[in-house]
Structure formats: C-alpha cells, structure tokens
Design a protein around this motif. Structure first.
Motif, PDB file in Angstrom:
ATOM      1  N   ILE A  95       0.974  -1.447  -0.323  1.00  0.00           N
ATOM      2  CA  ILE A  95      -0.165  -0.448  -0.019  1.00  0.00           C
ATOM      3  C   ILE A  95       1.134   1.153  -0.112  1.00  0.00           C
ATOM      4  N   SER A  96       0.706   2.194  -0.446  1.00  0.00           N
ATOM      5  CA  SER A  96       0.756   3.196  -1.811  1.00  0.00           C
ATOM      6  C   SER A  96       1.052   4.288   0.359  1.00  0.00           C
ATOM      7  N   ASP A  97       2.254   5.351   0.506  1.00  0.00           N
ATOM      8  CA  ASP A  97       2.031   6.341   1.074  1.00  0.00           C
ATOM      9  C   ASP A  97       1.012   7.111   1.392  1.00  0.00           C
ATOM     10  N   VAL A  98       0.961   7.320   0.001  1.00  0.00           N
ATOM     11  CA  VAL A  98      -0.051   8.142  -0.657  1.00  0.00           C
ATOM     12  C   VAL A  98      -1.309   7.666   0.214  1.00  0.00           C
ATOM     13  N   SER A  99      -1.818   6.376  -0.262  1.00  0.00           N
ATOM     14  CA  SER A  99      -2.732   5.979   0.280  1.00  0.00           C
ATOM     15  C   SER A  99      -3.312   5.711   1.916  1.00  0.00           C
ATOM     16  N   LEU A 100      -1.605   5.076   2.064  1.00  0.00           N
ATOM     17  CA  LEU A 100      -1.822   5.334   3.725  1.00  0.00           C
ATOM     18  C   LEU A 100      -1.993   6.211   4.201  1.00  0.00           C
ATOM     19  N   LEU A 101      -1.313   6.918   3.650  1.00  0.00           N
ATOM     20  CA  LEU A 101      -1.640   9.173   4.927  1.00  0.00           C
ATOM     21  C   LEU A 101      -3.319   9.068   3.951  1.00  0.00           C
ATOM     22  N   SER A 102      -3.768   9.118   3.202  1.00  0.00           N
ATOM     23  CA  SER A 102      -4.923   9.337   2.490  1.00  0.00           C
ATOM     24  C   SER A 102      -5.907   9.058   3.681  1.00  0.00           C
ATOM     25  N   ASN A 103      -5.960   7.146   4.427  1.00  0.00           N
ATOM     26  CA  ASN A 103      -6.829   6.986   5.389  1.00  0.00           C
ATOM     27  C   ASN A 103      -7.045   8.218   7.315  1.00  0.00           C
ATOM     28  N   ALA A 104      -5.491   8.742   6.726  1.00  0.00           N
ATOM     29  CA  ALA A 104      -5.545   9.423   8.315  1.00  0.00           C
ATOM     30  C   ALA A 104      -6.863  10.816   7.911  1.00  0.00           C
ATOM     31  N   ILE A 105      -7.313  11.162   6.710  1.00  0.00           N
ATOM     32  CA  ILE A 105      -7.561  11.636   6.144  1.00  0.00           C
ATOM     33  C   ILE A 105      -9.056  12.194   6.820  1.00  0.00           C
ATOM     34  N   ARG A 106      -9.837  10.494   7.039  1.00  0.00           N
ATOM     35  CA  ARG A 106     -11.032  10.337   8.217  1.00  0.00           C
ATOM     36  C   ARG A 106     -10.635  10.782   9.084  1.00  0.00           C
ATOM     37  N   VAL A 107     -10.265  10.464   9.704  1.00  0.00           N
ATOM     38  CA  VAL A 107      -9.523  11.355  10.676  1.00  0.00           C
ATOM     39  C   VAL A 107      -9.650  13.126  11.242  1.00  0.00           C
ATOM     40  N   THR A 108      -8.575  13.215  10.799  1.00  0.00           N
ATOM     41  CA  THR A 108      -8.143  14.772  10.577  1.00  0.00           C
ATOM     42  C   THR A 108      -9.271  15.682  10.097  1.00  0.00           C
TER      43      THR A 108
END
Lengths: 349, 425
Positions: A95-108
């Motif tokens: 899983i790419s960094d970008v898609s992992l970080l995008s997961n964080a958006i659900r919280v942020t």
C-alpha cells in the motif's frame, strides 16, 4: 494547547533491523528498559499540548494496538483528546504512502484545528512544536520541515527555501495546514502518485514554499541494529539520559512488583526496569521488565527485553535478546560491540 | 439498581502507633514494599474478587489516600458498571459529625449502601496486608445463611491477646467472641474482615447508634451485641498470609516478609498481581561500584552505594559510599555520601546529609526515644532534613529537622573529625 493535530506516519517502514522488526514496526521497538520507540514521539507531542494524535499503520500493527489502546497511558483518553490507530484499508499487497496517509484524512477531517504535524516514527528528539508553528507563520510557509543537520541532503536556496531533497535525507516532522494537507493528498491520489515525499513534496517545490527548521539538540534516529544498540547504551550516560528524559516520557503501565536483587546479584552500570529477578553478574546493560537472570550468570553490554529468562551459568556479551527468549543453562553467546547479535523473540537457545 | 454485595473499606483511622509514619498521611496510604501503598492489598483483593462497588471511608489525613485512589483505574474500577467512592464524613440535614467509630462510619453512609440495595455488605480494613479472595468468603456466608461471617486466622497464642478472639463449634458457628481478652481461650483471631447480611447489619447499626454507651466499633460493640441476641455468626478460616500493620514493628515485619522470597505473602505471584497507581518513571539506575543484594529496588531510583536486605522506593537517590542495611527507604528520599543506614525506616521526602549514621548500635539517643518504637528500629519521619555527620541510635524517631551540629542535644554522638556541618546546614 496547540492548534495542531498529530499524525505519526511510518515513512521508514522499509528499514531492516534484522529480527528486531520482523514481527513489529520500527515504532514498536522496545527501547530504554520499559518503552517502545513510539512512546517518545507521542509523549513529545502530548507534552507540547497536542491533544489529538493518530498513528497510521501499515503492517504488523498488532503490538501497537496492545501497547497504545485508546491512549490512556498518555492522557489521551479523555474529553477533547483522542488517540486513533489508523490501520490500512486495503486487504492485500503493498500500500502506498499516499493511500495510507489518505486514510488519516478520515480522522483529520473531523477536527477543526488549523495545522497537522506529520511525524516520522523512528527518531527520538525533544522539541516544542510551538516553535515550529511560530517559524511556519513567520516564514509564511506552506510546509515546515523539522530536520536535523543533513550534511547536504536538504538543499535550500539563499532565502532558506527548500529546493531539493536527496532521497536519504533524515527528517522528524512536517508541519502543514490541515486544508492544504487534504488538498495535496486528494490531488496526489487523482494523479496516481504513491510516494508522499518524492511525488507530493519534491515534485511541487515550485508551487510550495517549504522551509527547513534546523533541529540542533540531542536526537537519535534508529535506522540500523547498531544505532538501536548504541542509543540504548547511551542511556547509561547520565548526560544523555537527562536530555532524553528532559520531559516526561509516558508508556503503558504494567503491574510489576519491584525488582528483586538476590544474594548473588552483582549489578553495575545498568538501567533496570521493575519486575525483574537478578541473581547474577550484570554490567553495562539495559534490562526490561520481568527479566529473570539466574545465578552465576555473566552479562556484559547486552539489551535484554521483557520477560526473557536467562538460566544459570550463562555468559552473554554484546547481545540483544528480544522478548520472551529463553537462554538455557550453561550457554555462551558473544557478539561484537560493533556488530551485536540479535536473538529473535521467543527463541529458545 | 441492585447488586449482590458491596465492599466498605475502613480507611480513616489515625494509626497512632505508627508514630511519625502517619504524621501527615493516613495508614492505608503509607508506602509498602517499594512501590505499593498498604491499601493496594485490600483494593487488589476486591478487584480479584469481582466486587464492583467499593466505598472507602476516610477521615484522618486523607489527601494522599484520595490522590492515590483517584478514579480507581489502577484497580480497574473506572468502567460504567463499577466504581470506587471515597466517603469522607459529611454534614446532613440535622447533624454534622466526625466518624465516631468504625460502626458509626458505616452508619453515616447507609444511604450510600442503600443506593445499591445489596443483599450483603463486606466490611474491610485499609491497613491489612494479605491476599484473599473475598468471593469464597461471600459464598461461605451465603451457604451458612447466618447474620454475619467473620474471617479468622490462627495466631500464635502469645499474640492472641491483641486480637478479637473467637471460639467456634464444628459447624463453624461462633460460640464466643471476646475483643482483646486478657486470657485468650483460643488462638482463632478475627481479621476484621466481615460479611453481613445487609438487613441485619442495618438493624444493629441503628441500635448501636442509639446506645450512648457504645464506642460504635464493630469488634467492641456490633459483634458482641449480635452474639448477645443469639444471632447466628460464622467463622471463615483463612489460612494465607495476613498482617495488621498497625505498629512500626508489624509494618517493618510485613515489608521484610514481602522481601523474603520464601514468605507466604509472595507479592511476585503472577496469578494475584498487586495493583497500584504508577506514574511515568524511567527505569532504576544502578551505577558502577554500586552493590545491591537481597533487596527490592524500584523505578526512577539511582543507586551508587551498597544496599543490602532493604527496600528502596521510587525517586530515591543513594549516593556513593552509602551503606543501607535491613532498612526501608520511602519515596523521594535523598541519602548523601558516606551515610550508614541500619534497621531504619526513612520516610517520604526525608533528606539525610553526608556521613550520617542512622540506627547506630553503639550510641544511645534518648531524646529521640518514642513510646511507639522499642524493637531496635529507627524512624526518620516524612520530609525531615538531617544535616551532615549526625548519629542516631536505635529505638529512635526523628520527627523534626536537625539543622545544626547537635552539640546542644545531649547524647547524640558526633563524628569529631568533621568540620563541614556548619557549611551545609
């Protein structure tokens, strides 16, 4: 309180620490007798007044779930505070960094804080993020990069603006406005970008004002077995210990009794956690919680993790013993200080 | 809301016989075995016994106890179905009074008990060191169906006069109960651990409240009154480790029992972990040239000297050339270079200057004698400062700072070679 959300991201999950990170992430490395590496990063954020912290995980995050839970031990399980572990959503494959970080958006995206601080997960440093925000605002930056001196890996122009990054540059954290963070990630996803640093930051130097905040105090970045070993050993030096523990470092509490030093104990120059039993000779070593050391044992320059058992008449030098290892009677294991030997979790030797 | 059984822990006594140890702290909150407080044993028992509602009755110096207990989370009492509630004396519509005795303390909190409408109430003390599964005691009580069950333990005949002494028949029914008898007729002692059927307890507490001659005490009044009225009371025999740490001597002994790996107390038991409140502390640091044997040392303590057969609590600093033997060192104590500490208890926050000798066998310091200490121990009270070169003998209690070379204190032997004291003090 800082107007920032904390996001801890494993930018360096590919680092190989031999058996030490076979079953755990770097952030989960046991360190300093009773901590995991991530405790230092979370504690530093908490001590700065960052009240909502997320940990983005990729693989092998079971130990993180156990260790951190809802953030109780860090004072984050209360109203207005939160601690979230964000596991990957995809079911298989890289899983790419970008898609992992995008997961964080659900919280942020649930919060209204102005900034997001995205921290790496393998460095120990003491820093007040308020200074980074001040710097960011003074520079009118888009992104502020908190990093130590990088011997030329971070290239800046005369105004201090970052114009290039070499691939192996070392940084601690990125400060970015929350809205811009969301926007950059959404854009990167649309373009099919994968690497946050290379595809999102480096490719956008022209559009983004990125500034380097030079960190000049004590730090340690754990990126090899040797660095891991040396950092632990450096805690025996009072001067370094005082720097590392300048502010409170929180960790999961356990119900251990005090450490029992038996008749045959001969302990010198050691950092020892609670719940141990020691009946042998232990010098220049870091001993984690619940370790049992039998009689006529001779240990020098070792790191011995939680609940490991050393039976009688064992000799160990320059060895890192992972958790729940058993070293049977009479064994002799000797590594080199420059190349410490790692014994994997639950091994029986 | 109704639950089967709630626990009430008596934690308000002054503990006079503990002398300086309870100067500004209540007995249940005194440090024990390095990282615990005495009340941890009772609270741990409650947690392991699945008692969900705990009332803690406080009165004397409760601040440290209150902050130790907090929301009860160290013992697992912070979920929405259970809780620990600290119950200090309070004023009511028509009266305002302190707890007059153990029974009166429960009487004054009858409303608290009624909120839960329990069938049974367990009455416990916050100053006992033991590991006991109360659920077995409660099952026994339910099975016998009596008015109350008293947990008992066999004590040496020589000590029996210090306890409530019980005689029971073959069915464990209590036939005689005498509080602190001059001539004990059995060696079965009450542990001060009771289960009552709530309705009967309430009746006797009300009767007792109206009796102006009563001392309002469970052992002295409630149990004897129940015996007199032919209520069925049962004895539950407990055969584990149990100690009432009401005196300096028993406090010291209980600590040393915890330190003894062969003792029945066994605080290392994985299946009965003792829970306590812990802070974020760094590991203990044992320096080069230190020597630690047959001892407990806890986190955030630094040892540069010799520690033998002793217990050292967190945040203690033991400097080089210090020798500590057979002693208990409480939290936040500083022991400067060259000190010798023997058979002593050094209480929280004490600071011992250089080259002091505490617990010296060869000097007598009668001006520090204390009515509560006569067994060869020496006690330094909480937050006491002792300047350099002071020598304190056995059976002594240092309750106040010693800030001068004690020429004017007769009997304190002085290290005549030293001239540094005036600089430091």
């Amino acid at each position: 309180m800082l107007d920032a959300l904390g996001v801890i991201f494993p930018f360096n999950d590919t680092i190989n620490l031999s058996e030490l990170n076979e079953q755990r992430t770097i952030a989960g490395l046991p360190i300093g007798g009773r901590y995991r590496l991530i405790d230092f990063i979370i504690s530093n954020m908490v001590n700065c007044g960052i009240n909502n912290i997320s940990l983005v995980t990729n693989k092998k995050y079971q130990s993180m779930l156990n260790h951190l839970g809802a953030g109780d031990d860090f004072g984050l399980n209360r109203k207005g505070h939160s601690f979230n572990i964000i596991p990957p959503y995809a079911s298989s494959g890289e899983i790419s960094d970008v898609s992992l970080l995008s997961n964080a958006i659900r919280v942020t995206e649930k919060f209204t804080n102005k900034y997001v601080i995205i921290s790496n997960s393998n460095s120990i440093y003491n820093f007040n993020f308020a200074d980074l925000i001040e710097f960011y605002e003074a520079k009118n930056a888009d992104i502020a990069l908190l990093a130590p001196d990088n011997s030329g890996n971070i290239i800046t122009n005369t105004k201090g603006k970052v114009v290039d990054l070499n691939s192996d540059f070392n940084f601690f954290a990125i400060l970015i406005e929350r809205n811009l963070f969301h926007e950059l990630l959404a854009h990167a996803k649309t373009l099919g970008a994968t690497d946050f640093i290379a595809d999102v930051l480096v490719k956008n130097f022209e559009h983004l004002d990125i500034y380097h905040y030079l960190y000049e105090k004590f730090y340690s970045t754990i990126d090899s077995v040797k660095k891991y070993f040396d950092f632990n050993m450096s805690l025996l030096d009072e001067k370094i210990r005082l720097k590392v523990f300048e502010n409170n470092v929180y960790t999961k509490s356990k119900d251990c009794p005090p450490t029992r030093y038996a008749e045959g104990a001969d302990v010198q120059n050691c950092l020892i956690a609670d719940g141990c039993f020691i009946d042998g000779k232990v010098k220049n070593s870091i001993i984690f919680r619940g370790v049992k050391i039998g009689s006529k044992v001779d240990i020098n320059n070792c790191i011995i993790m939680q609940d490991t058992i050393i039976q009688d008449n064992v000799k160990l030098e320059n060895i890192i013993l992972d958790k729940q290892v058993v070293i049977r009677k009479g064994q002799k294991l000797v590594g080199q200080a420059s190349y410490p030997v790692v014994v994997a979790k639950k091994a029986v030797v | 809301m109704s639950i089967e059984c709630i626990a009430m822990i008596l934690a308000g006594g002054q503990g006079k016989r503990l002398s300086g140890l309870t100067k500004d702290n209540s007995k249940p909150a005194i440090p024990f075995a390095g990282k615990y407080k005495i009340i941890d044993f009772t609270l741990t028992n409650c947690a392991h016994s699945n008692l969900n509602i705990i009332g803690i009755l406080t009165q004397y110096q409760p601040l440290k106890l209150n902050s130790h207990i907090g929301n009860g989370s160290p013992w697992g009492y912070n979920s929405n179905s259970d809780g620990i509630f600290v119950l200090p004396p309070h004023s009511s519509h028509d009266s305002c009074e302190w707890y007059k005795g153990t029974a009166n303390a429960i009487y004054q909190n009858m409303n608290f008990i009624d909120q839960y409408n329990p069938k049974y109430v367990v009455i416990l003390s916050g100053d006992h060191v033991y590991k006991m599964d109360y659920s077995k005691l409660i099952d026994f009580h339910k099975q016998k169906g009596g008015a109350a069950t008293i947990a008992t333990i066999s004590v040496p005949t020589a000590d029996a006069h210090r306890f409530g002494i019980i005689e029971a028949n073959n069915f464990n029914e209590i036939t005689n109960f005498v509080e602190k008898p001059n001539i004990p007729r059995s060696n079965l002692a009450s542990m001060g651990v009771y289960v009552f059927t709530t309705e009967i307890l309430k009746r006797y507490l009300m009767l007792d409240e109206n009796n102006t001659h009563s001392k309002h005490d469970f052992g002295k009044n409630i149990i004897p009154a129940m015996m007199q009225n032919n209520e069925r009371l049962y004895a539950y025999n407990f055969d584990g480790y149990w100690k009432d740490v009401g005196t300096i001597n028993s406090y010291y002994e209980a600590n040393m029992d915890a330190l003894n790996p062969d003792s029945q107390l066994n605080i290392d038991d994985e299946n009965w972990k003792i829970y306590t409140r812990t802070e974020a502390r760094i590991p203990q640091i044992i320096y080069k040239n230190a020597k630690v044997n047959n001892s407990f040392v806890t986190e955030n303590t630094t040892v540069r000297g010799i520690v033998e057969n002793s217990i050292v609590s967190p945040y203690v600093s033991i400097e080089p050339d210090v020798v500590i033997k057979n002693s208990i060192i409480h939290n936040n104590v500083i022991i400067e270079k060259g000190c010798i500490i023997e058979d002593s208890i050094i209480s929280e926050g004490a600071h011992i200057g250089k080259n002091c000798h505490i617990g010296n066998t060869f000097v007598e310091t009668p001006e520090f004698y204390d009515e509560y200490i006569d067994n060869g121990l020496t006690l330094v009270s909480p937050n006491v400062f002792i300047c350099d070169d002071v020598v304190i003998g056995k059976n002594s209690v240092v309750s106040n700072d010693i800030t001068n070379m004690p020429n004017d204190i007769g009997g304190v032997a002085i290290d005549k070679t030293s001239t540094r004291s005036s600089n430091v003090c």
